[in-house]
Design a protein around this motif. Sequence first.
Motif, short mmCIF file in Angstrom:
data_model
loop_
_atom_site.label_atom_id
_atom_site.label_comp_id
_atom_site.label_asym_id
_atom_site.label_seq_id
_atom_site.Cartn_x
_atom_site.Cartn_y
_atom_site.Cartn_z
N ARG A 11 -36.12 -14.35 -16.73
CA ARG A 11 -36.13 -16.00 -15.68
C ARG A 11 -35.75 -15.81 -17.44
NH1 ARG A 11 -39.20 -17.83 -12.19
NH2 ARG A 11 -39.48 -19.66 -11.22
N GLN A 12 -34.18 -16.64 -16.07
CA GLN A 12 -32.74 -17.54 -16.89
C GLN A 12 -33.55 -19.03 -16.60
OE1 GLN A 12 -30.09 -15.65 -18.44
NE2 GLN A 12 -31.75 -14.28 -17.29
N ARG A 13 -32.97 -20.03 -17.90
CA ARG A 13 -33.81 -21.15 -17.77
C ARG A 13 -33.17 -21.66 -16.69
NH1 ARG A 13 -31.04 -22.38 -23.91
NH2 ARG A 13 -29.75 -20.96 -23.73
N SER A 14 -32.07 -21.52 -16.07
CA SER A 14 -31.91 -22.76 -14.55
C SER A 14 -32.52 -22.09 -13.74
CB SER A 14 -30.48 -21.95 -13.93
OG SER A 14 -30.53 -20.56 -13.69
N ALA A 15 -33.72 -21.50 -13.73
CA ALA A 15 -34.96 -21.06 -12.76
C ALA A 15 -35.81 -22.11 -13.00
CB ALA A 15 -35.08 -19.42 -13.12
N GLY A 16 -36.56 -22.31 -14.29
CA GLY A 16 -37.35 -23.99 -14.53
C GLY A 16 -38.06 -22.56 -15.07
N GLY A 17 -39.68 -23.05 -15.09
CA GLY A 17 -41.09 -22.45 -15.27
C GLY A 17 -40.88 -21.73 -16.81
N LYS A 18 -41.48 -20.46 -16.72
CA LYS A 18 -41.98 -19.53 -17.54
C LYS A 18 -40.81 -19.07 -18.50
CE LYS A 18 -43.85 -18.66 -21.96
NZ LYS A 18 -44.77 -19.45 -23.02
N VAL A 19 -39.66 -19.48 -18.55
CA VAL A 19 -38.26 -18.49 -18.98
C VAL A 19 -38.94 -17.70 -20.33
CG1 VAL A 19 -36.99 -20.82 -18.02
CG2 VAL A 19 -36.98 -20.63 -20.23
N ALA A 20 -37.49 -16.95 -20.19
CA ALA A 20 -37.37 -16.30 -21.22
C ALA A 20 -37.47 -15.74 -22.64
CB ALA A 20 -36.26 -14.85 -21.30
N CYS A 21 -35.77 -17.21 -23.01
CA CYS A 21 -35.94 -18.25 -23.99
C CYS A 21 -37.15 -18.37 -25.29
CB CYS A 21 -34.87 -19.14 -23.65
SG CYS A 21 -33.24 -18.54 -23.59
N ASP A 22 -38.29 -19.05 -23.93
CA ASP A 22 -39.74 -19.92 -24.53
C ASP A 22 -41.07 -18.28 -25.01
OD1 ASP A 22 -38.48 -22.03 -23.61
OD2 ASP A 22 -39.88 -21.99 -21.74
N VAL A 23 -40.12 -16.69 -24.57
CA VAL A 23 -41.49 -15.99 -25.37
C VAL A 23 -40.80 -15.58 -26.38
CG1 VAL A 23 -42.42 -13.90 -24.63
CG2 VAL A 23 -41.43 -15.49 -22.53
N GLY A 24 -41.73 -15.90 -27.34
CA GLY A 24 -42.35 -16.03 -28.75
C GLY A 24 -42.53 -14.63 -29.31
N GLY A 25 -42.88 -14.52 -30.75
CA GLY A 25 -43.24 -13.71 -31.11
C GLY A 25 -43.50 -12.72 -32.26
N ALA A 26 -44.27 -12.59 -32.80
CA ALA A 26 -43.01 -10.73 -33.71
C ALA A 26 -43.18 -9.63 -32.77
CB ALA A 26 -44.48 -10.57 -35.25
N ALA A 27 -43.52 -9.56 -31.78
CA ALA A 27 -43.62 -8.23 -31.10
C ALA A 27 -42.85 -8.26 -29.78
CB ALA A 27 -44.99 -7.92 -30.49
N VAL A 28 -41.73 -9.06 -29.96
CA VAL A 28 -40.86 -9.98 -28.99
C VAL A 28 -39.61 -9.73 -29.59
CG1 VAL A 28 -39.93 -11.52 -27.31
CG2 VAL A 28 -42.49 -10.85 -27.41
N LEU A 29 -38.55 -9.27 -28.84
CA LEU A 29 -37.08 -9.32 -29.51
C LEU A 29 -36.61 -10.75 -28.37
CD1 LEU A 29 -33.81 -9.18 -29.71
CD2 LEU A 29 -34.09 -7.21 -28.61
N ASN A 30 -36.49 -11.60 -28.31
CA ASN A 30 -35.80 -13.04 -27.82
C ASN A 30 -33.91 -13.72 -27.62
OD1 ASN A 30 -35.28 -15.79 -28.08
ND2 ASN A 30 -37.48 -16.13 -26.87
N SER A 31 -33.43 -12.69 -27.33
CA SER A 31 -31.91 -12.82 -26.49
C SER A 31 -32.04 -14.06 -27.24
CB SER A 31 -30.71 -12.68 -25.70
OG SER A 31 -31.60 -12.85 -24.32
N CYS A 32 -31.58 -15.54 -27.18
CA CYS A 32 -31.44 -16.27 -27.22
C CYS A 32 -31.91 -16.80 -28.71
CB CYS A 32 -32.84 -17.13 -26.38
SG CYS A 32 -32.61 -17.88 -25.00
N ARG A 33 -32.91 -16.31 -29.53
CA ARG A 33 -33.24 -16.54 -31.66
C ARG A 33 -32.01 -15.69 -31.78
NH1 ARG A 33 -39.80 -17.34 -31.08
NH2 ARG A 33 -39.66 -18.94 -29.97
N LEU A 34 -31.74 -14.19 -31.11
CA LEU A 34 -30.95 -13.40 -31.51
C LEU A 34 -29.89 -13.68 -32.17
CD1 LEU A 34 -31.13 -10.62 -32.35
CD2 LEU A 34 -29.94 -10.08 -30.08
#
Length: 206
Positions: free
Chosen positions: A68-91
Amino acid sequence: MNEPAPPAPTRLPGVIVVIVAVALLAYITYNSLSSEGGSSQGPAVGAAMLEFAAPLVSGELQGDANVRQRSAGGKVACDVGGAAVLNSCRLVASRPAALAFIEAGEGSCAQQLDRLLTAAAGYRSVAVAAIVIAGQRDEARSLVSTHKWTVPVAWDRDAALANLYGVAVCPQIVFLRRGGIVDSVTVGGASTAELRRRLAAIAQGS
Protein backbone atom coordinates in the motif's frame (compact mmCIF):
# COMPACT_ATOMS: atom_id res chain seq x y z
CA MET A 1 -18.49 -56.91 -45.32
CA ASN A 2 -16.64 -53.63 -45.17
CA GLU A 3 -14.01 -53.19 -42.48
CA PRO A 4 -14.95 -50.55 -39.87
CA ALA A 5 -13.28 -47.21 -40.51
CA PRO A 6 -10.35 -46.46 -38.19
CA PRO A 7 -11.06 -43.83 -35.53
CA ALA A 8 -10.23 -40.27 -36.50
CA PRO A 9 -6.94 -39.12 -34.95
CA THR A 10 -7.44 -36.91 -31.94
CA ARG A 11 -6.02 -33.39 -31.90
CA LEU A 12 -6.40 -33.01 -28.14
CA PRO A 13 -2.66 -32.85 -27.30
CA GLY A 14 -2.18 -30.05 -29.83
CA VAL A 15 -5.17 -28.17 -28.46
CA ILE A 16 -3.77 -28.43 -24.92
CA VAL A 17 -0.43 -27.03 -26.08
CA VAL A 18 -2.18 -24.08 -27.72
CA ILE A 19 -4.25 -23.40 -24.58
CA VAL A 20 -1.14 -23.47 -22.36
CA ALA A 21 0.74 -21.15 -24.72
CA VAL A 22 -2.16 -18.69 -24.83
CA ALA A 23 -2.48 -18.75 -21.03
CA LEU A 24 1.25 -18.08 -20.60
CA LEU A 25 1.13 -15.20 -23.08
CA ALA A 26 -1.90 -13.77 -21.28
CA TYR A 27 -0.09 -13.91 -17.93
CA ILE A 28 2.98 -12.14 -19.28
CA THR A 29 0.79 -9.49 -20.92
CA TYR A 30 -1.23 -9.01 -17.73
CA ASN A 31 1.94 -8.79 -15.66
CA SER A 32 3.30 -6.12 -17.99
CA LEU A 33 0.15 -4.01 -18.12
CA SER A 34 -1.14 -4.29 -14.57
CA SER A 35 2.08 -3.48 -12.70
CA GLU A 36 1.75 -0.02 -11.18
CA GLY A 37 4.60 2.00 -12.66
CA GLY A 38 6.28 -1.12 -14.03
CA SER A 39 6.56 -3.27 -17.14
CA SER A 40 8.12 -6.56 -18.18
CA GLN A 41 11.42 -4.66 -18.02
CA GLY A 42 10.82 -3.55 -14.45
CA PRO A 43 10.04 -0.09 -13.07
CA ALA A 44 10.78 2.97 -15.20
CA VAL A 45 14.15 4.65 -14.79
CA GLY A 46 13.75 7.94 -12.95
CA ALA A 47 10.53 6.85 -11.26
CA ALA A 48 10.08 6.75 -7.50
CA MET A 49 10.47 3.33 -5.95
CA LEU A 50 7.22 1.51 -5.29
CA GLU A 51 7.01 1.03 -1.54
CA PHE A 52 6.59 -2.27 0.27
CA ALA A 53 7.06 -4.11 3.53
CA ALA A 54 7.57 -7.86 3.28
CA PRO A 55 8.23 -10.61 5.85
CA LEU A 56 11.79 -11.89 5.93
CA VAL A 57 12.30 -15.49 4.79
CA SER A 58 14.17 -16.30 8.00
CA GLY A 59 11.49 -14.92 10.34
CA GLU A 60 8.20 -16.31 11.61
CA LEU A 61 5.98 -13.42 10.51
CA GLN A 62 3.14 -14.71 8.35
CA GLY A 63 1.20 -12.94 5.63
CA ASP A 64 1.65 -11.26 2.27
CA ALA A 65 3.75 -8.21 1.53
CA ASN A 66 2.14 -4.84 2.25
CA VAL A 67 2.29 -2.85 -1.00
CA ARG A 68 0.00 0.00 0.00
CA GLN A 69 1.54 3.28 -1.18
CA ARG A 70 1.58 6.45 0.91
CA SER A 71 -0.73 8.13 -1.57
CA ALA A 72 -3.43 5.59 -0.64
CA GLY A 73 -3.49 6.51 3.06
CA GLY A 74 -4.34 4.10 5.87
CA LYS A 75 -1.85 1.46 7.03
CA VAL A 76 0.76 1.96 4.31
CA ALA A 77 3.86 -0.14 3.68
CA CYS A 78 6.29 2.48 5.00
CA ASP A 79 4.58 2.34 8.40
CA VAL A 80 5.25 -1.39 8.86
CA GLY A 81 8.34 -2.04 10.96
CA GLY A 82 9.97 -4.74 13.03
CA ALA A 83 13.01 -6.98 12.93
CA ALA A 84 11.17 -9.58 10.82
CA VAL A 85 10.29 -7.15 8.00
CA LEU A 86 12.11 -5.75 4.98
CA ASN A 87 10.83 -2.18 4.70
CA SER A 88 11.76 -0.53 1.39
CA CYS A 89 11.46 3.00 2.78
CA ARG A 90 14.03 2.27 5.49
CA LEU A 91 16.23 0.40 3.02
CA VAL A 92 16.85 3.52 0.93
CA ALA A 93 16.38 6.23 3.58
CA SER A 94 20.09 6.96 3.99
CA ARG A 95 21.85 5.13 1.18
CA PRO A 96 21.34 3.66 -2.30
CA ALA A 97 20.31 0.04 -2.72
CA ALA A 98 20.21 -2.89 -5.12
CA LEU A 99 17.03 -4.97 -4.90
CA ALA A 100 17.16 -8.44 -6.48
CA PHE A 101 14.08 -10.50 -7.35
CA ILE A 102 14.80 -14.24 -7.40
CA GLU A 103 12.97 -17.57 -7.22
CA ALA A 104 13.02 -19.98 -4.30
CA GLY A 105 15.08 -22.76 -5.88
CA GLU A 106 18.63 -23.17 -7.07
CA GLY A 107 19.47 -21.89 -10.53
CA SER A 108 20.48 -18.79 -12.44
CA CYS A 109 18.55 -16.43 -10.14
CA ALA A 110 20.41 -17.55 -7.03
CA GLN A 111 23.69 -17.42 -8.96
CA GLN A 112 22.96 -13.85 -10.01
CA LEU A 113 22.42 -12.81 -6.39
CA ASP A 114 25.78 -14.40 -5.54
CA ARG A 115 27.33 -12.39 -8.35
CA LEU A 116 25.67 -9.20 -7.13
CA LEU A 117 26.99 -9.73 -3.61
CA THR A 118 30.50 -10.30 -4.95
CA ALA A 119 30.27 -7.06 -6.92
CA ALA A 120 28.75 -5.16 -3.98
CA ALA A 121 31.68 -6.05 -1.69
CA GLY A 122 33.49 -3.08 -3.16
CA TYR A 123 30.60 -0.69 -2.54
CA ARG A 124 29.89 -0.70 1.18
CA SER A 125 27.73 2.41 0.85
CA VAL A 126 25.15 0.44 -1.17
CA ALA A 127 22.58 -1.73 0.60
CA VAL A 128 21.64 -5.06 -0.99
CA ALA A 129 18.39 -6.93 -0.39
CA ALA A 130 16.51 -9.71 -2.15
CA ILE A 131 12.92 -10.77 -2.69
CA VAL A 132 12.03 -14.44 -3.15
CA ILE A 133 8.99 -14.65 -5.42
CA ALA A 134 6.34 -17.14 -4.24
CA GLY A 135 7.53 -20.74 -3.85
CA GLN A 136 7.85 -22.55 -0.53
CA ARG A 137 9.24 -20.63 2.42
CA ASP A 138 11.21 -23.63 3.68
CA GLU A 139 12.87 -23.94 0.28
CA ALA A 140 13.74 -20.25 0.37
CA ARG A 141 15.19 -20.62 3.87
CA SER A 142 17.31 -23.53 2.68
CA LEU A 143 18.56 -21.44 -0.23
CA VAL A 144 19.59 -18.60 2.10
CA SER A 145 21.38 -21.06 4.37
CA THR A 146 23.16 -22.88 1.55
CA HIS A 147 24.46 -19.67 -0.01
CA LYS A 148 25.21 -18.09 3.38
CA TRP A 149 23.48 -14.86 2.40
CA THR A 150 23.61 -12.30 5.18
CA VAL A 151 21.68 -9.55 3.39
CA PRO A 152 17.92 -9.18 4.05
CA VAL A 153 15.91 -11.70 2.01
CA ALA A 154 12.14 -11.26 2.04
CA TRP A 155 9.32 -13.53 0.90
CA ASP A 156 6.72 -12.38 -1.62
CA ARG A 157 4.23 -15.15 -0.87
CA ASP A 158 1.52 -14.22 -3.37
CA ALA A 159 3.86 -12.56 -5.91
CA ALA A 160 2.01 -9.24 -5.55
CA LEU A 161 5.30 -7.43 -5.05
CA ALA A 162 6.83 -9.05 -8.12
CA ASN A 163 3.81 -7.94 -10.12
CA LEU A 164 4.13 -4.41 -8.74
CA TYR A 165 7.74 -4.29 -9.95
CA GLY A 166 6.91 -5.81 -13.34
CA VAL A 167 9.00 -8.94 -12.86
CA ALA A 168 8.49 -11.17 -15.89
CA VAL A 169 11.97 -12.72 -16.01
CA CYS A 170 14.06 -13.89 -13.06
CA PRO A 171 16.47 -12.54 -11.97
CA GLN A 172 15.62 -8.87 -12.01
CA ILE A 173 17.73 -6.32 -10.12
CA VAL A 174 16.52 -2.78 -9.46
CA PHE A 175 19.25 -0.24 -8.67
CA LEU A 176 17.93 2.58 -6.49
CA ARG A 177 19.48 5.91 -5.64
CA ARG A 178 19.36 7.11 -2.06
CA GLY A 179 15.76 8.07 -1.33
CA GLY A 180 14.36 5.49 -3.72
CA ILE A 181 14.64 6.80 -7.29
CA VAL A 182 15.13 4.05 -9.89
CA ASP A 183 18.56 4.44 -11.49
CA SER A 184 18.61 1.32 -13.67
CA VAL A 185 17.27 -2.23 -13.98
CA THR A 186 18.87 -5.48 -15.16
CA VAL A 187 16.68 -8.33 -16.41
CA GLY A 188 18.19 -11.79 -16.74
CA GLY A 189 21.88 -12.46 -16.27
CA ALA A 190 24.44 -9.67 -15.99
CA SER A 191 28.20 -9.97 -15.63
CA THR A 192 30.04 -9.01 -12.46
CA ALA A 193 31.62 -6.13 -14.38
CA GLU A 194 28.22 -4.83 -15.45
CA LEU A 195 26.88 -5.10 -11.92
CA ARG A 196 29.90 -3.20 -10.60
CA ARG A 197 29.27 -0.44 -13.15
CA ARG A 198 25.67 -0.04 -12.02
CA LEU A 199 26.61 -0.16 -8.34
CA ALA A 200 29.24 2.50 -8.93
CA ALA A 201 26.62 4.73 -10.58
CA ILE A 202 24.35 4.73 -7.53
CA ALA A 203 27.24 4.84 -5.04
CA GLN A 204 28.50 8.09 -6.52
CA GLY A 205 25.39 9.89 -5.36
CA SER A 206 25.35 8.40 -1.85
